[in-house]
Write a protein that holds these residues in place. Sequence first.
Motif, PDB file in Angstrom:
ATOM      1  N   VAL A  34      -3.655   0.653  -2.554  1.00 33.12           N
ATOM      2  CA  VAL A  34      -3.321  -0.806  -2.210  1.00 33.12           C
ATOM      3  C   VAL A  34      -3.505  -1.607  -3.314  1.00 33.12           C
ATOM      4  O   VAL A  34      -4.171  -1.481  -4.275  1.00 33.12           O
ATOM      5  N   ARG A  85       0.889  -1.090   0.123  1.00 32.76           N
ATOM      6  CA  ARG A  85       0.043  -0.063  -0.025  1.00 32.76           C
ATOM      7  C   ARG A  85       0.846   1.110  -0.001  1.00 32.76           C
ATOM      8  O   ARG A  85       2.027   1.128   0.520  1.00 32.76           O
ATOM      9  N   CYS A 143     -11.613  -4.958  -3.554  1.00 27.60           N
ATOM     10  CA  CYS A 143     -10.942  -4.077  -2.566  1.00 27.60           C
ATOM     11  C   CYS A 143     -11.630  -3.523  -1.359  1.00 27.60           C
ATOM     12  O   CYS A 143     -12.908  -3.358  -1.522  1.00 27.60           O
TER      13      CYS A 143
END
Length: 116
Positions: free
Chosen positions: A78, A71, A95
């Motif tokens: 990320v 990240r 995500c």
Amino acid sequence: QVQLVESGGGLVQFGGSLGLSCSASRVIFDFDTMGWYRQAPGKERELVADITIGGSTNYADSVKGRFTISRDNAKKTVSLQMNSLKPEDTAVYYCNARHVRFGGFWGQGTQVTVSS
């Protein structure tokens, strides 16, 4: 409203590699944890990997040694690098970002298909 936008899914052959990326927008705070989940047809959504703001990582046993999560706190992104992909990795990948005060958020999902 917080938005998470994924990119990078697609079709890859057995043993190949793919990278996924997720970018958060309309957010002014830092997420405590960001990560990736996946859901295959007929199965429940499962954690693939996540990473804390401090960089601590957690992986599902099925992906350890093959996937790497990272990240960028400044960019609020990320990423998931997936190597040695198998047909059983085929799923929609989502995500996820969480904050202890503001709750959790999901992206729209991106399809990953691994052909045998």
